[in-house]
Scaffold this active site. Structure first.
Site, mmCIF file in Angstrom:
data_model
loop_
_atom_site.group_PDB
_atom_site.id
_atom_site.type_symbol
_atom_site.label_atom_id
_atom_site.label_comp_id
_atom_site.label_asym_id
_atom_site.label_seq_id
_atom_site.Cartn_x
_atom_site.Cartn_y
_atom_site.Cartn_z
ATOM 1 N N SER A 130 -3.974 -0.229 0.960
ATOM 2 C CA SER A 130 -3.298 -1.461 0.678
ATOM 3 C C SER A 130 -4.483 -2.567 1.377
ATOM 4 O O SER A 130 -5.254 -2.201 2.231
ATOM 5 C CB SER A 130 -2.209 -1.630 1.576
ATOM 6 O OG SER A 130 -1.808 -3.069 1.554
ATOM 7 N N LYS A 185 3.585 3.594 1.311
ATOM 8 C CA LYS A 185 2.873 2.375 0.576
ATOM 9 C C LYS A 185 4.061 1.585 -0.407
ATOM 10 O O LYS A 185 3.859 0.460 -0.342
ATOM 11 C CB LYS A 185 1.850 2.851 -0.305
ATOM 12 C CG LYS A 185 1.171 1.890 -1.021
ATOM 13 C CD LYS A 185 0.708 0.790 -0.358
ATOM 14 C CE LYS A 185 -0.318 0.044 -0.981
ATOM 15 N NZ LYS A 185 0.139 -0.526 -2.294
ATOM 16 N N HIS A 188 5.921 -0.473 2.089
ATOM 17 C CA HIS A 188 4.972 -1.452 2.280
ATOM 18 C C HIS A 188 4.864 -2.588 1.258
ATOM 19 O O HIS A 188 5.230 -4.100 1.557
ATOM 20 C CB HIS A 188 3.500 -1.145 2.511
ATOM 21 C CG HIS A 188 2.515 -2.230 2.599
ATOM 22 N ND1 HIS A 188 2.003 -2.631 1.411
ATOM 23 C CD2 HIS A 188 1.740 -2.828 3.598
ATOM 24 C CE1 HIS A 188 1.364 -3.729 1.665
ATOM 25 N NE2 HIS A 188 1.045 -3.637 3.053
ATOM 26 N N ASN A 189 4.818 -2.377 0.048
ATOM 27 C CA ASN A 189 4.800 -3.434 -0.998
ATOM 28 C C ASN A 189 6.313 -4.127 -1.017
ATOM 29 O O ASN A 189 6.200 -5.150 -1.395
ATOM 30 C CB ASN A 189 4.603 -2.584 -2.440
ATOM 31 C CG ASN A 189 3.078 -2.234 -2.256
ATOM 32 O OD1 ASN A 189 2.545 -2.064 -1.384
ATOM 33 N ND2 ASN A 189 2.493 -2.265 -3.715
ATOM 34 N N GLU A 192 6.517 -6.800 1.552
ATOM 35 C CA GLU A 192 5.586 -7.578 1.149
ATOM 36 C C GLU A 192 6.306 -8.416 0.027
ATOM 37 O O GLU A 192 6.018 -9.760 0.113
ATOM 38 C CB GLU A 192 4.242 -6.915 0.328
ATOM 39 C CG GLU A 192 3.161 -7.861 -0.408
ATOM 40 C CD GLU A 192 2.047 -7.080 -1.164
ATOM 41 O OE1 GLU A 192 1.972 -7.293 -2.429
ATOM 42 O OE2 GLU A 192 1.482 -6.151 -0.559
#
Length: 484
Positions: A130, A185, A188-189, A192
């Site tokens: 990222s 991940k 995380h996105n 986001e």
């Protein structure tokens, strides 16, 4: 230059190019290959010229250029291309060699691929990367998972190229087996998506309700970026609102209001539904993008459907302070929900996730990097068994202090017809989470009424199930399954 490369990379698009330049700048020799072979020559004669790269015109040539154990990293489009390249790579490897997928693959695919590659005698890593193109070049956040035996072979490279926090600690560490790296991940996105939607709702409130111009909003985000909301996304929002093109025009005002997405936010929401975790804020953030994409339909609706006229009568400075509280409160909920999802996935898939370590990996290099994450790490360092971030004393205090302004913002937005799905869904989650009793007793009665799904009783031990013949016509037969 070394005769053999330390690592090879397939895929010289923007991310791939920048990542190999990062690797080379840290002292590693890198083999490079691209399916469109002319791209290799272009790179070797331009950004890679005179540097420690070995250009390859075939996968066989790439694998032959690597030190053992060979480490072949792919940065290609998620899905079938990854499977295709795995099949092309394996004939040129030996037992113990490592295949690495650095793209945004869906974690179930990574679980499947890791098992498959290991069955052939090789090792597999699925790693989240990222930070966008700038992060790839200067230091991304890297979240590797897969075959544990592969980690010692790539640790030096990955940690060297990753972002570093203030004390030099790399924003990269081993996450776990199978698809753990890509799952983290993905979350995380998802966070986001949530952070971006929260900021966009704050922007719309400032713009459409209290009539602030871009320069004024730029100053607000500039101030926020010096306090508890200090983060990459607040920082870039500040810059976007202050940007003018060569004609002096404010570019943000000319951008069509239809948001794109690549699917990771959707995957996060689907995983939450599969695991039974209330990931409400991220879900609303995905749906907000979907609604924005219905531009033509919204234009039509705007001419037919009426709502309240936005009219602000309060104290402007207080309102901006309240927006800051709402952004903070919702952000707390987003992370609490994201961590809740990771905890449930760890149980489901047998992963031993280091939650404080994940916060540290997100502390630098990645899109959601913020000062905030240091406090999450402290919370899990203090209590590794913390069940929900909101139960940590520091975060409990923050969310309780934020709620007064947060409530005022949500109420004012709804009264004036300003859509704030992320802010309101986050507040509803907070109120639901802190409620000892919810109306699900009535819901269970309804389920039992129409489907004989049974229910538990407050005056009986948990695990005992009962059925009522509500109409006098249903008899005593109940459903054989009970699902919470």
């Amino acid at each position: 230059m070394k005769k053999l490369a330390d690592i090879g990379l397939i895929g010289l698009a923007v991310m791939g190019e920048n990542l190999v330049l990062n690797m080379e700048s840290k002292g590693f020799t890198v083999g490079v290959f691209n399916r469109t072979v002319s791209k290799v020559d272009e790179f070797m004669n331009a950004r890679g010229k005179g540097k420690n790269f070995i250009g390859a015109h075939s996968i066989e040539e790439l694998c032959a250029s690597l030190e053992k154990p060979r480490k072949v990293m792919m940065l290609v489009k998620a899905g079938k291309p990854v499977d295709d390249f795995i099949e092309l790579i394996m004939p040129h490897l030996e037992p113990g060699d490592i295949i690495i997928d650095g793209g945004n693959s869906h974690f179930p695919d990574t679980i499947r691929r890791a098992k498959y590659v290991e069955s052939k005698g090789f090792l597999y890593i699925g790693t989240g990367v990222s930070g966008g193109e700038e992060g790839a070049l200067l230091g991304p956040s890297i979240m590797p998972g897969g075959s544990p035996a592969a980690w010692p072979a790539v640790k030096e490279i990955f940690q060297a190229i990753s972002a570093k926090v203030e004390d030099g600690t790399p924003c990269c560490d081993w996450v776990g087996e199978g698809g753990a790296g890509h799952f983290v991940k993905m979350v995380h996105n998802g966070i986001e998506y949530g952070d971006m939607q929260i900021i966009n709702e704050a922007y719309q409130l400032m713009k459409d309700l209290i009539g602030m111009n871009n320069t004024e909003m730029h100053e607000v985000f500039k101030k926020w970026n010096t306090g508890i909301l200090d983060s990459y996304l607040i920082e870039i929002t500040r810059d976007i609102l202050g940007f003018k093109d060569e004609n002096g025009e404010e570019t943000v005002d000319f951008i069509l209001d239809t948001a794109g997405q690549k699917g990771t936010g959707k995957w996060t929401g689907v995983s939450a539904l599969d695991l039974g975790i209330p990931l409400t804020l991220i879900g609303e953030s995905v749906f907000a993008r979907c609604l924005s994409a219905q531009k033509d339909l919204r234009v039509q609706a705007s001419k037919m459907l009426n709502g309240p006229k936005a009219e602000f009568k309060g104290d402007k400075k207080q309102f901006i302070d309240d927006i800051e509280s709402a952004v903070l409160g919702a952000k707390l909920i987003s992370y609490a929900q994201g961590y809740n999802l990771m905890m449930e996935a760890a149980k489901e898939y047998g992963w031993n996730l280091n939650y404080g370590g994940i916060a540290l990996m997100w502390r630098g290099g990645c899109i959601i990097r913020s000062v905030f994450l240091g406090d999450i790490k402290k919370a899990f360092d203090k209590n590794p068994d913390l069940a929900n971030l909101l139960l940590d004393p520091y975060f409990k205090d923050l969310v309780e202090k934020a709620q007064a302004g947060w409530r005022r913002i949500c109420a004012t937005a709804l009264e004036n017809g300003i859509p704030v799905p992320a802010l309101t869904s986050a507040l509803c989650y907070f109120d639901g989470f802190r409620s000892e009793r919810l109306p699900a007793n009535l819901l269970q009665a309804q389920r039992d009424y129409f489907g004989a799904h049974t229910y538990e009783r407050t005056d009986k031990p948990r695990g005992e199930f009962f059925h009522t013949n509500w109409t006098g016509r249903g008899g005593n037969t109940s459903s054989s399954t009970y699902s919470v």
